[in-house]
Write a protein that holds these residues in place. Structure first.
Motif, PDB file in Angstrom:
ATOM      1  N   THR A 270       0.813  -1.198   0.000  1.00 27.69           N
ATOM      2  CA  THR A 270       0.000   0.000   0.000  1.00 27.69           C
ATOM      3  C   THR A 270       0.854   1.258   0.000  1.00 27.69           C
ATOM      4  N   GLU A 271       1.889   1.246   0.821  1.00 24.09           N
ATOM      5  CA  GLU A 271       2.795   2.393   0.885  1.00 24.09           C
ATOM      6  C   GLU A 271       3.549   2.560  -0.438  1.00 24.09           C
ATOM      7  N   VAL A 272       3.931   1.438  -1.033  1.00 21.18           N
ATOM      8  CA  VAL A 272       4.635   1.499  -2.322  1.00 21.18           C
ATOM      9  C   VAL A 272       3.731   2.113  -3.378  1.00 21.18           C
ATOM     10  N   VAL A 273       2.497   1.667  -3.436  1.00 25.82           N
ATOM     11  CA  VAL A 273       1.554   2.158  -4.427  1.00 25.82           C
ATOM     12  C   VAL A 273       1.311   3.657  -4.235  1.00 25.82           C
ATOM     13  N   GLU A 274       1.138   4.066  -2.999  1.00 17.61           N
ATOM     14  CA  GLU A 274       0.901   5.486  -2.724  1.00 17.61           C
ATOM     15  C   GLU A 274       2.114   6.318  -3.102  1.00 17.61           C
ATOM     16  N   ALA A 275       3.307   5.817  -2.810  1.00 20.22           N
ATOM     17  CA  ALA A 275       4.530   6.558  -3.132  1.00 20.22           C
ATOM     18  C   ALA A 275       4.733   6.690  -4.641  1.00 20.22           C
ATOM     19  N   LEU A 276       4.257   5.703  -5.373  1.00 22.89           N
ATOM     20  CA  LEU A 276       4.377   5.746  -6.836  1.00 22.89           C
ATOM     21  C   LEU A 276       3.281   6.601  -7.470  1.00 22.89           C
ATOM     22  N   GLY A 277       2.294   6.973  -6.658  1.00 22.60           N
ATOM     23  CA  GLY A 277       1.210   7.793  -7.172  1.00 22.60           C
ATOM     24  C   GLY A 277       0.217   7.029  -8.005  1.00 22.60           C
ATOM     25  N   ALA A 278       0.170   5.712  -7.831  1.00 17.15           N
ATOM     26  CA  ALA A 278      -0.731   4.878  -8.620  1.00 17.15           C
ATOM     27  C   ALA A 278      -2.150   4.884  -8.021  1.00 17.15           C
TER      28      ALA A 278
END
Length: 490
Positions: free
Chosen positions: A482-490
């Protein structure tokens, strides 16, 4: 750029074995060993468009051969995305390794060789349950079947496709003398006695077309960019052989990408067009002396080597205007050297080119035992050349003996089995598979679909040169998907 290789497959002592099922065992056994999911749904087909034609139309689905419908998943066939960003799957009746996209010819060779290690490990894993499986990095069984090694290159969408056809076709005909893998036998079923440079030349029937498994064309028109379709084409090249020799493989990728730069710049302008490309394709392949003359559209007659020198001159002029770089200089140094060898004595290129290395071994048997080209023992050696097992493959033994020029190191190839290229989107794809495998629902070249608490997140990757190691380091440092997705702006 990148390379897709379908491997020849057999089950020792069982010629009746189902190749599709056996290929599935190769993929699934390797995936299971490395904790990867190789099942239905692992690959995302939603963006694939195999019936779009670069000439400006789409083939109706009801007119397409089933083998062309690569956007339809075949339930039960193994399919897996590897931690290096590559795809390992069953394509028709063969296990295929599709390398991750890379930026340089050298990296293309490294990641293609990494595929050999993947397949070699799969063979070793299956050998514990006799009779096991044997894999060959080749393109024909010598009995009428042909399977592909395809190259892929990013191409400027603004380049008229008619120009691509006009100026790339003569190069594809000529480059056989550098990238051919060699084959015992003339004709599709090796019905004629002899030896030829390219294992695939006799299987091509059209100059231009959408097909890849029948009516094979010199220029394939599939318009499936796996990238931003407004900016790019993906040139899908099917008229080539599987290379084991590093120099041949480097020159295949490097010289083709340089000629594509000429095509984009309209620097060829039809000056090397051939009168009959299909006829010339066979004439070049069937002449290991490299002296056959092919007729150009303007009436001139040139050898394949002379044609390549003509392209080389144009490349030099182009680089004189736009500059070079280290990767290009490496390709050109080997190209100049190899063309000089072919011009003086083709057999002097045995350390660099697969077809010459194979011919030197075969000629040794012929000289020693008085064998005619139709002798089945020579056909057996031909097949054995590409056996990927180190103790069995003729090429592997030649390389181990120092009789083949090595451009890659075992260490960088081994690293590429698990590590994706750092300068393309393959980095993000591979790292997500490595670090968040349970949450990866599916992936493709231009997207990754992840399972998140709120449902599903799709990371779109339309730019092949984006989302590399530096661009994604901060996002991938997060612990949860979830954090990865948010950081990527997806």
């Amino acid at each position: 750029m990148g390379i897709e290789t379908e491997y020849g497959i057999s089950v020792p002592g069982q010629p009746w074995a189902d190749p599709v099922q056996t290929s599935g065992l190769v993929v699934s056994r390797y995936a299971r060993e490395h904790g990867l999911r190789a099942t239905h749904g692992a690959w995302d087909y939603s963006d694939e468009q195999p019936l779009h034609d670069a000439r400006g139309f789409s083939m109706p689905r009801d007119e397409a051969d089933p083998t062309q419908l690569t956007d339809e998943e075949q339930p039960g066939l193994a399919n897996v995305v590897l931690t290096n960003g590559a795809r390992l799957y069953v394509d028709h009746a063969h296990p295929e390794y599709s390398s991750p996209e890379v930026m340089t010819p050298h990296d293309a060779v490294v990641h293609d060789r990494a595929g050999e290690l993947v397949m070699r490990e799969a063979v070793e894993l299956l050998s514990t349950r006799p009779p096991g499986v044997t894999l060959y990095k080749n393109n024909t069984d010598g009995k009428g079947a042909s399977y592909g090694t395809h190259e892929n290159y990013l191409l400027d969408r603004a380049t008229p496709f008619a120009r691509v056809v006009r100026d790339l076709t003569p190069f594809f005909v000529a480059r056989q003398v550098v990238i051919g893998a060699g084959r015992v036998g003339l004709g599709r079923e090796s019905e004629g006695a002899g030896y030829q440079i390219c294992s695939r030349a006799d299987f091509f029937e059209a100059e231009v077309g959408l097909e890849t498994t029948f009516r094979r064309p010199i220029i394939n028109t599939r318009d499936e960019p796996h990238a931003d379709p407004d900016r790019y084409r993906r040139l899908h090249v099917i008229v080539g052989d599987a290379n084991l020799a590093d120099v041949a493989n480097l020159l295949k990728m490097g010289s083709t990408s340089l000629v594509l730069a000429l095509v984009e710049a309209d620097a060829v302008r039809g000056r090397l067009a051939l009168r009959d490309p299909l006829r010339a394709l066979r004439e070049v392949s069937h002449d290991p002396t490299c002296t056959a003359l092919v007729e150009l559209a303007d009436g001139r007659r040139m050898t394949a080597v002379q044609l390549l020198w003509a392209y080389r001159e144009l490349i030099g002029e182009h680089l004189g205007r736009h500059g070079s770089d280290e990767a290009t200089d490496e390709v050109l140094a080997h190209l100049d050297r190899v063309l000089t060898l072919l011009e003086s004595d083709p057999m002097s290129a045995a350390k660099d080119l697969d077809w010459v290395a194979k011919l030197s071994i075969l000629q040794g048997y012929r000289d020693r035992d008085g064998l005619a080209w139709g002798d089945p023992r020579l056909q057996a050696v031909d097949i054995q050349y590409s056996d990927i097992r180190p103790a069995k493959g003729v090429f592997a033994r030649l390389e181990a003996a120092g009789r083949i020029t090595r451009l890659t190191t075992p260490e960088e190839v081994e690293a590429a089995v698990t590590t994706p290229p750092a300068d393309t989107r393959a980095w993000l794809r591979g790292r997500l598979v490595r670090d968040h495998a349970p949450d990866v629902i599916s992936a493709s070249w231009d997207s990754v679909v992840l399972r998140v608490p709120r449902g599903v997140a799709r990371i779109s990757m339309p730019e092949p040169t984006a989302l590399g190691r530096d661009a994604t380091a901060a996002a991938l440092a997060h612990e949860t998907v979830t954090e990865v997705v948010e950081a990527l702006g997806a």
